[in-house]
Design an enzyme around this catalytic site. Structure first.
Site, PDB file in Angstrom:
ATOM      1  CG  ASN A  91       4.083   7.932   0.731  1.00 41.49           C
ATOM      2  OD1 ASN A  91       4.174   7.636  -0.452  1.00 41.49           O
ATOM      3  ND2 ASN A  91       3.427   7.181   1.615  1.00 41.49           N
TER       4      ASN A  91
ATOM      5  CG  HIS B 293      -2.113   0.911   1.033  1.00 44.52           C
ATOM      6  ND1 HIS B 293      -2.039   2.276   1.154  1.00 44.52           N
ATOM      7  CD2 HIS B 293      -3.399   0.633   0.704  1.00 44.52           C
ATOM      8  CE1 HIS B 293      -3.232   2.806   0.925  1.00 44.52           C
ATOM      9  NE2 HIS B 293      -4.076   1.826   0.649  1.00 44.52           N
ATOM     10  CG  HIS B 294       1.291   5.309  -2.605  1.00 44.71           C
ATOM     11  ND1 HIS B 294       2.462   5.854  -2.111  1.00 44.71           N
ATOM     12  CD2 HIS B 294       1.220   5.720  -3.894  1.00 44.71           C
ATOM     13  CE1 HIS B 294       3.055   6.551  -3.055  1.00 44.71           C
ATOM     14  NE2 HIS B 294       2.334   6.486  -4.147  1.00 44.71           N
ATOM     15  CB  CYS B 295      -0.552   4.235   3.738  1.00 50.11           C
ATOM     16  SG  CYS B 295      -0.690   2.544   4.363  1.00 50.11           S
TER      17      CYS B 295
END
Length: 483
Positions: free
Chosen positions: A304, A136-138
């Site tokens: 990120n 997941h991008h999180c």
């Protein structure tokens, strides 16, 4: 107790805002030789994956999102839920691998478990197998995702192209550093004045950049088949070109590698618009270009660390070399205009806002039907040297970007050893020609490399090359497109 940042949690909020979206990022490693036994994979790959604490943790949200979600260890972690095995149908060509990759990336990750999956894919042609890492991008942006994937390899994480990119960007300090290096009072006053002027100029640039970003998101662009609601199904394709050819273009025209990649993407999207009967305009392809603000010594840290730029790519220009020059000018203008600084400032400011407010704001903004931005182009510096996985050579790597926020197609650019790889994810219904989109990027790279080798005698740096509006674009294949 570690909490998610507002930016990391924002990827969960953006996913919640559209039930058709899965905000997972991925990468595929193509590996020589037969696939190892599953027990061996679980033992070796499992141990290497779990060396990253974040991949042993789950997200725990608070009622009403009154405070930031936290990371908590999963007491029932079972690798069998995460490391899976699949086989491609015969003959196991690129087409079958691309189709499986798209389908594996479509589904959302289970938030009751650590937010990652690893697929061992058998049955590739030429007696090869592949490893698809999905998370997941999180958890991670492009650089940290690539860092984790290379960490699964036998030699661990080695040198990447990020160092070369940062080295060319480093200007050796600045006014503030100069002020600390001198003891002469006159020089100190002059340096202090320069520093104050630089800070004032930086503030103005940041404000200007913020205005440009807001304007880009709120301004309604021309109707485009590349922007609109997405379905739950995806298509994927990729093309690989020689990195040496791309670098020769950089040297011949005095541009960056990112400029060259964006110019090739521009040319292919121009062809895609023409295939749909659209006349490309100067404002037809507003593009979301993420910019890493990750420090060199933070590649192994999850989360990120990105800002954004939103340039228009010149799809209205039919000449490929002029496209390249225009991309170079526009990227230089956007960089100097403060968009990247503004994005970083907004991300930092979110830390000062109560999380409940930040979360609701992000969710509301991502639910809006934005029509200004059309596509995504993200550049990921990968390993400099060829890697091995469980004693087998990694012959190729493919980046897999997500599709969200009404962007029906996204392109990820990856440098691996002597390859430059473009991975294209698209909405299944909106872009059935995703193979042509990927092949068009490879064709544009071939033509730019030819222009670098054979300059036109009447115009230095130019070469007569085929027009961009032809329809004989070949089907992409992971064998190199010869430049």
């Amino acid at each position: 107790m570690e909490r998610l940042t507002a930016l990391d949690a924002g990827f969960l909020d953006a996913e919640d805002a559209d039930r058709h979206v899965s905000l997972a990022v991925g990468a595929v490693a193509i590996i020589d030789g037969p696939a190892p036994a599953h027990d061996e994979v679980l033992a070796v790959i499992g141990e290497r994956i779990l060396a990253t604490p974040r991949l042993r943790q789950v997200v725990r949200r608070h009622p009403l999102d009154l405070s930031a979600p936290r990371w908590a260890d999963d007491p029932a972690l079972d690798l069998a839920h995460h490391i899976r095995r699949a086989a491609l149908p015969h003959p196991g060509t690129d087409a079958e691998l691309f189709r499986f990759t798209a389908e594996a990336m479509e589904s959302r990750l289970d938030r009751e478990r650590p937010l990652w999956q690893c697929w061992v894919i058998e049955g590739l042609a030429d007696d090869r197998w592949a490893l698809l890492m999905k998370m997941h991008h999180c958890i991670a942006d492009g650089i940290s995702t690539m860092h984790m994937l290379t960490g699964l390899c036998d030699a661990g994480v080695g040198a990447t192209y990020v160092e070369a990119i940062r080295a060319t960007a480093d200007e050796g300090g600045g006014a503030q550093a100069a002020a600390t290096r001198t003891l002469n009072p006159v020089d100190w006053v002059r340096s202090a004045w320069n520093t104050a002027s630089a800070l004032t100029t930086g503030t103005v640039k940041t404000i200007t950049g913020a205005i440009e970003i807001v304007d880009s998101l709120l301004r309604t662009g021309p109707a485009s088949p590349l922007n609109g609601p997405v379905t739950t199904m995806r298509r994927y394709s990729a093309v690989r070109v020689p990195l040496a050819g791309a670098l020769s273009v950089c040297e011949a025209f005095g541009v960056t590698l990112n400029d060259v990649a964006l110019a090739a993407i521009t040319d292919s999207f121009r062809a895609a618009l023409l295939r749909r009967g659209e006349q490309p305009r100067h404002d037809s392809l507003r593009t979301l270009v993420p910019v890493s603000v990750r420090a060199d010594d933070a590649a192994d840290q999850t989360g990120n660390r990105v800002s954004v730029m939103l340039p228009y790519l010149p799809v209205d220009e039919p000449d490929r070399v002029e496209q390249l020059r225009s991309v170079h000018r526009r990227m230089a203008r956007v960089k100097s205009g403060g968009q990247s600084q503004a994005g970083s400032t907004v991300v930092s400011a979110l830390k000062l806002v109560p999380f409940a407010l930040a979360s609701r704001t992000i969710r509301a903004l991502t639910a809006l039907p934005q029509r200004g931005v059309v596509t995504l182009a993200t550049n990921i510096p990968g390993p400099r040297d060829r890697l091995s996985m469980m004693g087998r050579e990694v012959v190729g790597m493919l980046p897999v970007p997500p599709v969200a926020l009404r962007l029906r197609a996204g392109v990820a650019i990856l440098t691996y050893a002597d390859d430059l790889v473009f991975g294209v994810t698209a909405d299944f219904d909106a872009l059935p020609d995703v193979d042509e989109l990927a092949a068009g990027i490879g064709k544009a790279m071939t033509c730019l490399a030819a222009a670098a080798r054979h300059p036109h005698p009447g115009r230095p740096g130019l070469v007569l090359i085929p027009p961009t509006d032809d329809a004989d674009t070949p089907t992409p294949h992971l064998d190199r497109v010869q430049g």
